[in-house]
Design a protein around this motif. Sequence first.
Motif, PDB file in Angstrom:
ATOM      1  N   GLY A 183      -0.131  -5.657 -12.264  1.00  0.00           N
ATOM      2  CA  GLY A 183      -1.401  -6.262 -11.890  1.00  0.00           C
ATOM      3  C   GLY A 183      -2.361  -6.423 -13.059  1.00  0.00           C
ATOM      4  N   VAL A 184      -2.046  -5.843 -14.202  1.00  0.00           N
ATOM      5  CA  VAL A 184      -2.910  -6.001 -15.376  1.00  0.00           C
ATOM      6  C   VAL A 184      -2.398  -7.184 -16.185  1.00  0.00           C
ATOM      7  CG1 VAL A 184      -3.770  -4.930 -17.477  1.00  0.00           C
ATOM      8  CG2 VAL A 184      -3.380  -3.543 -15.452  1.00  0.00           C
ATOM      9  N   PRO A 185      -3.209  -8.239 -16.311  1.00  0.00           N
ATOM     10  CA  PRO A 185      -2.731  -9.427 -17.011  1.00  0.00           C
ATOM     11  C   PRO A 185      -2.310  -9.102 -18.442  1.00  0.00           C
ATOM     12  CG  PRO A 185      -4.840  -9.850 -15.962  1.00  0.00           C
ATOM     13  CD  PRO A 185      -4.582  -8.388 -15.835  1.00  0.00           C
ATOM     14  N   ARG A 186      -1.219  -9.701 -18.844  1.00  0.00           N
ATOM     15  CA  ARG A 186      -0.693  -9.472 -20.181  1.00  0.00           C
ATOM     16  C   ARG A 186      -1.698  -9.885 -21.257  1.00  0.00           C
ATOM     17  NH1 ARG A 186       4.649 -10.056 -22.696  1.00  0.00           N
ATOM     18  NH2 ARG A 186       5.584  -9.993 -20.648  1.00  0.00           N
ATOM     19  N   GLU A 187      -2.447 -10.952 -20.981  1.00  0.00           N
ATOM     20  CA  GLU A 187      -3.399 -11.425 -21.990  1.00  0.00           C
ATOM     21  C   GLU A 187      -4.456 -10.374 -22.331  1.00  0.00           C
ATOM     22  OE1 GLU A 187      -2.632 -13.272 -19.305  1.00  0.00           O
ATOM     23  OE2 GLU A 187      -2.790 -15.431 -19.736  1.00  0.00           O
ATOM     24  N   LEU A 188      -4.772  -9.537 -21.354  1.00  0.00           N
ATOM     25  CA  LEU A 188      -5.787  -8.518 -21.613  1.00  0.00           C
ATOM     26  C   LEU A 188      -5.325  -7.576 -22.705  1.00  0.00           C
ATOM     27  CD1 LEU A 188      -7.292  -7.329 -18.256  1.00  0.00           C
ATOM     28  CD2 LEU A 188      -8.322  -8.606 -20.107  1.00  0.00           C
TER      29      LEU A 188
ATOM     30  N   ASP B  76      -6.614 -10.319 -38.929  1.00  0.00           N
ATOM     31  CA  ASP B  76      -7.993 -10.804 -38.976  1.00  0.00           C
ATOM     32  C   ASP B  76      -8.141 -12.188 -38.373  1.00  0.00           C
ATOM     33  OD1 ASP B  76     -10.645 -10.748 -39.358  1.00  0.00           O
ATOM     34  OD2 ASP B  76     -10.595 -11.031 -41.536  1.00  0.00           O
ATOM     35  N   ILE B  77      -7.709 -12.301 -37.134  1.00  0.00           N
ATOM     36  CA  ILE B  77      -7.847 -13.548 -36.403  1.00  0.00           C
ATOM     37  C   ILE B  77      -8.597 -13.244 -35.111  1.00  0.00           C
ATOM     38  CG2 ILE B  77      -5.827 -14.844 -37.166  1.00  0.00           C
ATOM     39  CD1 ILE B  77      -4.797 -13.209 -34.384  1.00  0.00           C
ATOM     40  N   ALA B  78      -9.185 -14.280 -34.533  1.00  0.00           N
ATOM     41  CA  ALA B  78      -9.761 -14.122 -33.198  1.00  0.00           C
ATOM     42  C   ALA B  78      -9.138 -15.186 -32.329  1.00  0.00           C
ATOM     43  CB  ALA B  78     -11.278 -14.296 -33.238  1.00  0.00           C
ATOM     44  N   MET B  79      -8.859 -14.820 -31.093  1.00  0.00           N
ATOM     45  CA  MET B  79      -8.179 -15.775 -30.229  1.00  0.00           C
ATOM     46  C   MET B  79      -8.919 -15.897 -28.910  1.00  0.00           C
ATOM     47  SD  MET B  79      -4.156 -15.940 -29.497  1.00  0.00           S
ATOM     48  CE  MET B  79      -3.408 -16.909 -28.199  1.00  0.00           C
ATOM     49  N   VAL B  80      -8.970 -17.115 -28.385  1.00  0.00           N
ATOM     50  CA  VAL B  80      -9.525 -17.327 -27.056  1.00  0.00           C
ATOM     51  C   VAL B  80      -8.396 -17.835 -26.171  1.00  0.00           C
ATOM     52  CG1 VAL B  80     -11.165 -18.612 -25.649  1.00  0.00           C
ATOM     53  CG2 VAL B  80     -11.835 -17.810 -27.917  1.00  0.00           C
ATOM     54  N   PHE B  81      -8.113 -17.073 -25.136  1.00  0.00           N
ATOM     55  CA  PHE B  81      -7.017 -17.440 -24.257  1.00  0.00           C
ATOM     56  C   PHE B  81      -7.485 -18.426 -23.208  1.00  0.00           C
ATOM     57  CE2 PHE B  81      -5.763 -13.405 -25.968  1.00  0.00           C
ATOM     58  CZ  PHE B  81      -4.389 -13.475 -26.072  1.00  0.00           C
ATOM     59  N   GLN B  82      -6.513 -19.180 -22.703  1.00  0.00           N
ATOM     60  CA  GLN B  82      -6.808 -20.125 -21.636  1.00  0.00           C
ATOM     61  C   GLN B  82      -7.424 -19.420 -20.434  1.00  0.00           C
ATOM     62  OE1 GLN B  82      -3.400 -22.383 -20.524  1.00  0.00           O
ATOM     63  NE2 GLN B  82      -4.420 -23.408 -18.843  1.00  0.00           N
ATOM     64  N   SER B  83      -6.972 -18.202 -20.191  1.00  0.00           N
ATOM     65  CA  SER B  83      -7.466 -17.454 -19.029  1.00  0.00           C
ATOM     66  C   SER B  83      -8.653 -16.564 -19.391  1.00  0.00           C
ATOM     67  CB  SER B  83      -6.349 -16.595 -18.469  1.00  0.00           C
ATOM     68  OG  SER B  83      -5.882 -15.716 -19.464  1.00  0.00           O
ATOM     69  N   TYR B  84      -9.145 -16.679 -20.619  1.00  0.00           N
ATOM     70  CA  TYR B  84     -10.295 -15.921 -21.142  1.00  0.00           C
ATOM     71  C   TYR B  84      -9.991 -14.460 -21.426  1.00  0.00           C
ATOM     72  CZ  TYR B  84     -12.365 -20.005 -18.954  1.00  0.00           C
ATOM     73  OH  TYR B  84     -12.620 -21.263 -18.541  1.00  0.00           O
ATOM     74  N   ALA B  85      -9.226 -13.819 -20.548  1.00  0.00           N
ATOM     75  CA  ALA B  85      -8.826 -12.434 -20.791  1.00  0.00           C
ATOM     76  C   ALA B  85     -10.002 -11.543 -21.162  1.00  0.00           C
ATOM     77  CB  ALA B  85      -7.743 -12.371 -21.883  1.00  0.00           C
ATOM     78  N   LEU B  86     -11.029 -11.540 -20.326  1.00  0.00           N
ATOM     79  CA  LEU B  86     -12.151 -10.628 -20.558  1.00  0.00           C
ATOM     80  C   LEU B  86     -11.777  -9.260 -20.012  1.00  0.00           C
ATOM     81  CD1 LEU B  86     -15.068 -12.937 -19.427  1.00  0.00           C
ATOM     82  CD2 LEU B  86     -14.107 -12.641 -21.709  1.00  0.00           C
ATOM     83  N   TYR B  87     -12.261  -8.211 -20.679  1.00  0.00           N
ATOM     84  CA  TYR B  87     -11.994  -6.864 -20.171  1.00  0.00           C
ATOM     85  C   TYR B  87     -12.833  -6.656 -18.928  1.00  0.00           C
ATOM     86  CZ  TYR B  87     -10.463  -6.393 -25.002  1.00  0.00           C
ATOM     87  OH  TYR B  87      -9.859  -6.578 -26.195  1.00  0.00           O
ATOM     88  N   PRO B  88     -12.190  -6.525 -17.778  1.00  0.00           N
ATOM     89  CA  PRO B  88     -12.960  -6.486 -16.532  1.00  0.00           C
ATOM     90  C   PRO B  88     -13.789  -5.215 -16.388  1.00  0.00           C
ATOM     91  CG  PRO B  88     -10.637  -6.071 -16.095  1.00  0.00           C
ATOM     92  CD  PRO B  88     -10.749  -6.415 -17.552  1.00  0.00           C
ATOM     93  N   HIS B  89     -13.403  -4.160 -17.102  1.00  0.00           N
ATOM     94  CA  HIS B  89     -14.126  -2.897 -16.936  1.00  0.00           C
ATOM     95  C   HIS B  89     -15.249  -2.744 -17.948  1.00  0.00           C
ATOM     96  CE1 HIS B  89     -10.895  -2.515 -19.749  1.00  0.00           C
ATOM     97  NE2 HIS B  89     -11.091  -1.259 -20.016  1.00  0.00           N
ATOM     98  N   LYS B  90     -15.472  -3.760 -18.776  1.00  0.00           N
ATOM     99  CA  LYS B  90     -16.558  -3.687 -19.741  1.00  0.00           C
ATOM    100  C   LYS B  90     -17.554  -4.807 -19.443  1.00  0.00           C
ATOM    101  CE  LYS B  90     -13.458  -2.232 -23.453  1.00  0.00           C
ATOM    102  NZ  LYS B  90     -13.821  -0.817 -23.514  1.00  0.00           N
TER     103      LYS B  90
END
Lengths: 296, 359
Positions: A183-188, B76-90
Amino acid sequence: MSASQADPVPETKKSGSVLDERSKFMLGRVLTYGILVLAVVLIVFPMYWMISISLKLPREIYRTPSLWPQVFTLENYRILIADKGFLRPILNSLLVSTVVTVISVLISSFAAYSMVRFRYRFKGVIGRIILFAYLTPTSLLFIPLSILMARLQLGNSLHGLILVYLTFSLPLSTWLLQGYFRGVPRELEEQGMIDGLSRLGALLRIVLPLSAPGIAAVSIFTFTGAWNELLLALVLVTSETERTAPLALNYLITSDVLPWGPLMAGAVISSVPLMVLYFIAQHFMVQGLTAGSVKG
Amino acid sequence: MAKLNLNNVRKSYGKVPVIHGVSIDIEDGEFVTLVGPSGCGKSTLLRMIAGLEPITGGEISIGDRIVNDLAPRDRDIAMVFQSYALYPHKNVADNMGYALKLAKRPQQEIERRVNEAAEVLDLTPLLGRKPAQLSGGQRQRVAMGRAIVRDPKVFLFDEPLSNLDAKLRVAMRAEIKELQHRLKTTTVYVTHDQIEAMTMADRIVVMRAGIVEQVGRPLELYDSPSNVFVASFMGSPAMNLITGSVAEEAGKFEFVSEGGARLPLDGSVPAKRRDKLVLGVRPEHISLVDAGTVNSFTSKVVVTEPTGAETLISSRIGSTEIVVAVRDRFEVAMGDEAQFAFNFERLHYFDAENGQRLS
Ligand SMILES: Nc1ncnc2c1ncn2[C@@H]1O[C@H](COP(=O)(O)OP(=O)(O)OP(=O)(O)O)[C@@H](O)[C@H]1O
Ligand SMILES: [Mg+2]
């Protein structure tokens, strides 16, 4: 519900339908609470009975069963702890259950993570074997296990018991945690690794916190299992100093004499750690921890 | 900031090759978009640059350092994913500052940089919120902010706008471009939207099935696509491609399409004219003309689609449906005959066998 739509009753008109709505609502409430109370009584009564017996004098226990103790006494507890040395088994049980839980969570986290994230040969087969191991009944295994422990020189020791309990808790823990980790997305995790975490760091600081309900569930399940286990302990442990709580309680019964007072006192003491654990774990059993992480 | 070089980079999943030797040299500060149809390997390539996917062969270097074996965090790269991949607990601020925190920067500096980035992206009022309490567009901006607070050597974007609605996408497109211009950070931007690619990029890399088809500046690709694939991929509505051959009669050239239609051409036809060719002409390089104009042809209008700024006319040449874009208002009904003419300077010829451009 449908009544309110069907007839918009003017207030002047004396009609039962407004009252109907209310009484329906009340009836619903009464039913809901009635059933809930029934359920609570069913669950709580045995516990109440256990506690009340543990506080009664023997003569009262064996005579007419009364709901409320006429004389409160801690005598049963004194007998149990002072005379029967029940603290030792409690400590043993605490030690075994805690160690089993910690090791189980650790190993099964790594195992589950590997099953979920890595690709390697025979992964599917290994997964099925794990599940199969869990499905094998304890009663089939206790004799082979006791022989095995004896051969390993681990018979009659807490170490041996810990090892044996792990063989039962690990498969289910691994299997349960897999579901949570998926359930934890791989991208995270990948984002974490780009932000500066190692893979292990990503597991510890992203996957595990987001799988907290899973960890809590696995901890409860493992701890409770080890805490209550009697059969294997009975087979594996013989010396008095290594007894766990259920085993010690079991040994309170001599031939056909059931010392209800101390037995119930032991049961009460044994329930306390579980209650504490459930209370703590409950805080982690939250749903939707990963909400908002991916997609819009 | 650094240049980014890919040298014959390959990738296979098991025995299945997915990227077949890609070489791209990206200058320091350049904005490069990676376009191609779904499944062509754009994300895979980006993930290889990020270090999230092991490299089967070839070399990737950032700055002058070969990074093949470096972990993502050491690149030393930064990436933005299509799904954003934000840390939901922060919360938003912690999401944005996490990389700096892991890099053990002082708390004060983290706060300052997060606030700056939030200012740029209009996120200041949202800093205390959790991702679940944000809209899609706000999440997208947080993901963006997380990249820019880092000040990395390279930005990697994997279709960051594809989850947004059309209007927001256009707005963000401009914002990202402006931002990159200001920060001057080398950027690789993956998209399958060719308009996004055209409008944002300094240079575009067109990929198909794990191969780079063409690299060039947007208008270069538009004006002289090196093969049929690029020609049809870049531009909307797509370039008309008509298969046929060139016939010469008394010094006059004609294109004979497969369905037998004959279209007048000028003398600038390619050398290999007797072979089967593909004639390419963009919708805006065909015009409506009056009857009797020299070098024009008549064709039946199948459908007209007014879009406001221009009107798209579908017509049929032989067995091929073509689209013509005209800017003037005019009245032609469906089913009418109309008179069309090519802009001869803007015709493209491709080899029908291998699809390569002929000139
Ligand atoms: N883990 C994997 N195992 C096997 N094949 C994979 C794996 N990941 C991707 N592929 C294959 O690699 C190819 C490229 O995938 P990739 O995700 O890079 O495409 P893309 O260009 O980003 O497409 P899209 O525009 O749909 O995102 C696809 O054909 C896909 O099937
Ligand atoms: Mg992709």
